[in-house]
Motif scaffolding. Structure first.
Motif, PDB file in Angstrom:
ATOM      1  N   ILE A  30     -32.677-126.548 -72.002  1.00 43.13           N
ATOM      2  CA  ILE A  30     -34.052-126.116 -72.270  1.00 43.13           C
ATOM      3  C   ILE A  30     -34.711-125.667 -70.964  1.00 43.13           C
ATOM      4  N   ILE A  31     -35.347-124.500 -70.974  1.00 42.73           N
ATOM      5  CA  ILE A  31     -36.152-124.024 -69.839  1.00 42.73           C
ATOM      6  C   ILE A  31     -37.624-124.215 -70.187  1.00 42.73           C
ATOM      7  N   LEU A  32     -38.376-124.864 -69.286  1.00 42.83           N
ATOM      8  CA  LEU A  32     -39.821-125.018 -69.440  1.00 42.83           C
ATOM      9  C   LEU A  32     -40.528-124.135 -68.414  1.00 42.83           C
ATOM     10  N   GLU A  33     -41.313-123.188 -68.897  1.00 45.09           N
ATOM     11  CA  GLU A  33     -42.040-122.264 -68.009  1.00 45.09           C
ATOM     12  C   GLU A  33     -43.532-122.381 -68.292  1.00 45.09           C
ATOM     13  N   GLY A  34     -44.302-122.623 -67.228  1.00 41.62           N
ATOM     14  CA  GLY A  34     -45.739-122.836 -67.385  1.00 41.62           C
ATOM     15  C   GLY A  34     -46.522-121.620 -67.826  1.00 41.62           C
ATOM     16  N   SER A  35     -46.125-120.436 -67.396  1.00 39.92           N
ATOM     17  CA  SER A  35     -46.847-119.220 -67.773  1.00 39.92           C
ATOM     18  C   SER A  35     -46.271-118.653 -69.070  1.00 39.92           C
ATOM     19  N   LYS A 130     -38.993-122.226 -73.533  1.00 43.18           N
ATOM     20  CA  LYS A 130     -40.348-122.581 -73.941  1.00 43.18           C
ATOM     21  C   LYS A 130     -41.331-122.102 -72.878  1.00 43.18           C
ATOM     22  N   THR A 131     -42.079-121.046 -73.202  1.00 45.72           N
ATOM     23  CA  THR A 131     -43.091-120.517 -72.289  1.00 45.72           C
ATOM     24  C   THR A 131     -44.442-121.184 -72.567  1.00 45.72           C
ATOM     25  N   SER A 132     -45.393-120.951 -71.666  1.00 44.95           N
ATOM     26  CA  SER A 132     -46.724-121.578 -71.764  1.00 44.95           C
ATOM     27  C   SER A 132     -46.605-123.093 -71.938  1.00 44.95           C
ATOM     28  N   THR A 133     -45.603-123.659 -71.270  1.00 48.55           N
ATOM     29  CA  THR A 133     -45.347-125.103 -71.349  1.00 48.55           C
ATOM     30  C   THR A 133     -45.351-125.672 -69.936  1.00 48.55           C
ATOM     31  N   ARG A 134     -46.533-126.036 -69.490  1.00 54.15           N
ATOM     32  CA  ARG A 134     -46.701-126.529 -68.121  1.00 54.15           C
ATOM     33  C   ARG A 134     -46.353-128.013 -68.041  1.00 54.15           C
ATOM     34  N   VAL A 135     -45.568-128.364 -67.033  1.00 58.75           N
ATOM     35  CA  VAL A 135     -45.187-129.764 -66.843  1.00 58.75           C
ATOM     36  C   VAL A 135     -46.328-130.508 -66.144  1.00 58.75           C
ATOM     37  N   LYS A 139     -41.234-138.694 -65.147  1.00 57.16           N
ATOM     38  CA  LYS A 139     -40.948-140.091 -64.836  1.00 57.16           C
ATOM     39  C   LYS A 139     -39.490-140.390 -65.147  1.00 57.16           C
ATOM     40  N   LYS A 140     -38.909-141.308 -64.401  1.00 54.32           N
ATOM     41  CA  LYS A 140     -37.544-141.740 -64.692  1.00 54.32           C
ATOM     42  C   LYS A 140     -37.588-143.155 -65.241  1.00 54.32           C
ATOM     43  N   ILE A 141     -37.043-143.305 -66.437  1.00 53.05           N
ATOM     44  CA  ILE A 141     -36.989-144.624 -67.070  1.00 53.05           C
ATOM     45  C   ILE A 141     -35.524-144.924 -67.371  1.00 53.05           C
ATOM     46  N   GLY A 142     -34.980-145.860 -66.620  1.00 54.88           N
ATOM     47  CA  GLY A 142     -33.556-146.158 -66.759  1.00 54.88           C
ATOM     48  C   GLY A 142     -32.725-144.977 -66.302  1.00 54.88           C
ATOM     49  N   GLU A 143     -31.842-144.519 -67.166  1.00 54.47           N
ATOM     50  CA  GLU A 143     -30.961-143.402 -66.834  1.00 54.47           C
ATOM     51  C   GLU A 143     -31.555-142.055 -67.251  1.00 54.47           C
ATOM     52  N   LYS A 144     -32.713-142.084 -67.909  1.00 50.22           N
ATOM     53  CA  LYS A 144     -33.265-140.842 -68.459  1.00 50.22           C
ATOM     54  C   LYS A 144     -34.596-140.462 -67.819  1.00 50.22           C
ATOM     55  N   PHE A 145     -34.940-139.180 -67.990  1.00 50.86           N
ATOM     56  CA  PHE A 145     -36.189-138.647 -67.463  1.00 50.86           C
ATOM     57  C   PHE A 145     -37.133-138.344 -68.625  1.00 50.86           C
ATOM     58  N   ILE A 146     -38.404-138.673 -68.444  1.00 50.12           N
ATOM     59  CA  ILE A 146     -39.442-138.339 -69.421  1.00 50.12           C
ATOM     60  C   ILE A 146     -40.319-137.248 -68.800  1.00 50.12           C
ATOM     61  N   ILE A 147     -40.384-136.110 -69.475  1.00 52.65           N
ATOM     62  CA  ILE A 147     -41.142-134.969 -68.954  1.00 52.65           C
ATOM     63  C   ILE A 147     -42.305-134.689 -69.904  1.00 52.65           C
ATOM     64  N   LYS A 148     -43.513-134.886 -69.401  1.00 53.00           N
ATOM     65  CA  LYS A 148     -44.707-134.621 -70.211  1.00 53.00           C
ATOM     66  C   LYS A 148     -45.234-133.230 -69.902  1.00 53.00           C
ATOM     67  N   THR A 149     -45.480-132.454 -70.948  1.00 52.63           N
ATOM     68  CA  THR A 149     -45.997-131.088 -70.782  1.00 52.63           C
ATOM     69  C   THR A 149     -47.340-130.966 -71.499  1.00 52.63           C
ATOM     70  N   THR A 150     -47.919-129.789 -71.416  1.00 52.27           N
ATOM     71  CA  THR A 150     -49.210-129.530 -72.056  1.00 52.27           C
ATOM     72  C   THR A 150     -49.122-129.651 -73.572  1.00 52.27           C
ATOM     73  N   GLU A 152     -45.943-131.026 -75.456  1.00 52.04           N
ATOM     74  CA  GLU A 152     -45.058-132.055 -76.018  1.00 52.04           C
ATOM     75  C   GLU A 152     -44.358-132.832 -74.899  1.00 52.04           C
ATOM     76  N   GLU A 153     -43.561-133.796 -75.299  1.00 49.68           N
ATOM     77  CA  GLU A 153     -42.840-134.638 -74.348  1.00 49.68           C
ATOM     78  C   GLU A 153     -41.342-134.472 -74.562  1.00 49.68           C
ATOM     79  N   PHE A 154     -40.593-134.415 -73.450  1.00 49.74           N
ATOM     80  CA  PHE A 154     -39.151-134.228 -73.525  1.00 49.74           C
ATOM     81  C   PHE A 154     -38.442-135.394 -72.836  1.00 49.74           C
TER      82      PHE A 154
END
Length: 402
Positions: A30-35, A130-135, A139-150, A152-154
């Motif tokens: 997945i690519i997250l692009e803010g613009s 996913k465009t217009s999705t600004r991070v 956060k890193k929780i255990g072995e995984k990363f939580i990425i919050k965007t404008t 949704e959350e990944f």
């Protein structure tokens, strides 16, 4: 299915996404692009033609074009090099050409060719964009990363930060414990107010030498006169190598220009010869050096206190010295900088000591990767910054899921 999230829809982001999806079919990419647009820097690069890479095929030679990152990239270039880049694009139907100065461009002379290649390859590989999705947070929780965007959350198993010179993302990396080297501009032109440069923008000379006085910085190459001062490869190379020093000077310094890259004595001899052989010709109408355009020659003659009507025979030894000085030791006061077109490049970013360059992976957090300008790596103009992006992105793609 494991997930690979890429922050940034630029050159490094797309290159990593495509390669990762092709290398690891069971990986969700997945690519997250803010613009709302992607690959904007690719679009404007090389004057809209996209300077894909540089035709330098030896790692030890290639690293010499990187003021920051030279040591770290040497091993990386043994994994993925300029020739690999060219083969990658040509295998996807993009014909490339090597120009006289060794810069590599698409045959189409259009950056849109590269953009279309990326978009089509990403679609074919199943990359989710996913465009217009600004991070907003990572956060890193255990072995995984939580990425919050404008929106949704990944949750991700692997994260690549390929966001370029993005202060907000750098701040997030600091929160994860990384050190950020303060960014300063790298590729820029010199602002100069001087009568010798007025009214002749667009004039260029092929082999100038430019020296920053009271420093060790000197560069050779084409020099271009602009509306705001001086540009061209010689200036841009100086700005890259002197990025930190010139920032400390607040972009107020003196330069010396040798328009011919010839020694004072050699130029003086040529002028004395012209005085002897063209005695009755007007100095302003008889350009001794073919490399010096007539309008620049005119300006330098006036600066040497030679009138427009004077003939060669009338010149005094002092005037000959003055003209030689103008040709070989023209001093200019630089009073600021301007961005080189839209190709903004910075020196600074993630501290290279915190990166494992065999994988372009964080030494602090397993499965957190970096590629492109987000790192404290930058190069002179000529396709080298893109090559850093392609190399880092390819190594990351090869490293995830392994």
């Amino acid at each position: 299915m494991k997930r690979f999230v890429i922050i940034g829809g630029g050159a490094a982001g797309f290159f990593a996404a495509i390669n990762a999806a092709e290398m690891h079919p069971n990986l969700e990419v997945i690519i997250l692009e803010g613009s709302n647009k992607v690959l904007q820097k690719v679009k404007v690069s090389g004057g809209g033609r996209c300077n894909v890479t540089h035709a330098c095929f030896t790692p030890n030679e290639l690293v010499e074009f990187y003021p920051r990152g030279k040591k770290e990239l040497r091993g990386s270039f043994h994994q993925f090099m300029t020739g690999d880049t060219m083969e990658w694009f040509e295998n996807r139907g993009v014909s490339l050409k090597i120009e006289d100065d060794n810069r590599v461009f698409p045959q189409s002379n259009s950056s849109q060719t590269i953009i279309d290649c990326f978009l089509e390859s990403a679609k074919n590989a199943g990359v989710i964009l996913k465009t217009s999705t600004r991070v907003d947070a990572i956060k890193k929780i255990g072995e995984k990363f939580i990425i919050k965007t404008t929106s949704e959350e990944f949750t991700a198993n692997y994260v690549l930060v390929a966001s370029g010179s993005n202060t907000k993302v750098w701040n997030m990396m600091e929160e994860l414990g990384h050190t950020i080297i303060k960014p300063v501009p790298s590729l820029f032109t010199f602002n100069i107010e001087d009568e010798r440069l007025k009214e002749i923008p667009g004039i260029s000379v092929p082999k100038a030498t430019v020296t920053i006085l009271n420093s060790k910085l000197t560069e050779h190459g084409p020099l271009l006169i602009t509306h705001w001062g001086l540009s061209g490869p010689a200036i841009l190379k100086l700005s890259a190598w002197g990025a930190l020093e010139l920032s400390q000077k607040k972009y107020q310094f003196q330069i010396e220009v040798n328009w011919l890259s010839l020694k004072f004595e050699a130029v003086l001899e040529r002028l004395k010869s012209a005085k002897k052989n063209h005695a009755k010709k007007q100095v302003v109408l008889h350009t001794v050096f073919e490399e010096i355009p007539k309008r620049l020659w005119h300006k330098l003659i006036l600066a040497a206190v030679i009138s427009e009507n004077e003939q060669w025979a009338q010149l005094s030894n002092k005037q000959l010295d003055n003209l030689t000085n103008q040709l070989t030791k023209s001093a200019f006061n630089v009073t600021g900088k301007s961005t080189f077109k839209d190709e903004f490049v910075t020196a600074g970013g993630i501290n290279l000591k915190e990166i494992d360059f065999k994988r372009f992976e964080s030494k602090l957090h397993k499965n957190l990767f970096f590629a492109g300008e987000v790192l404290n790596i930058d190069a002179v103009t000529g396709g080298f910054n893109f090559q850093n992006a392609w190399t880092g992105a390819w190594i990351v793609a090869n490293s995830v899921n392994n």
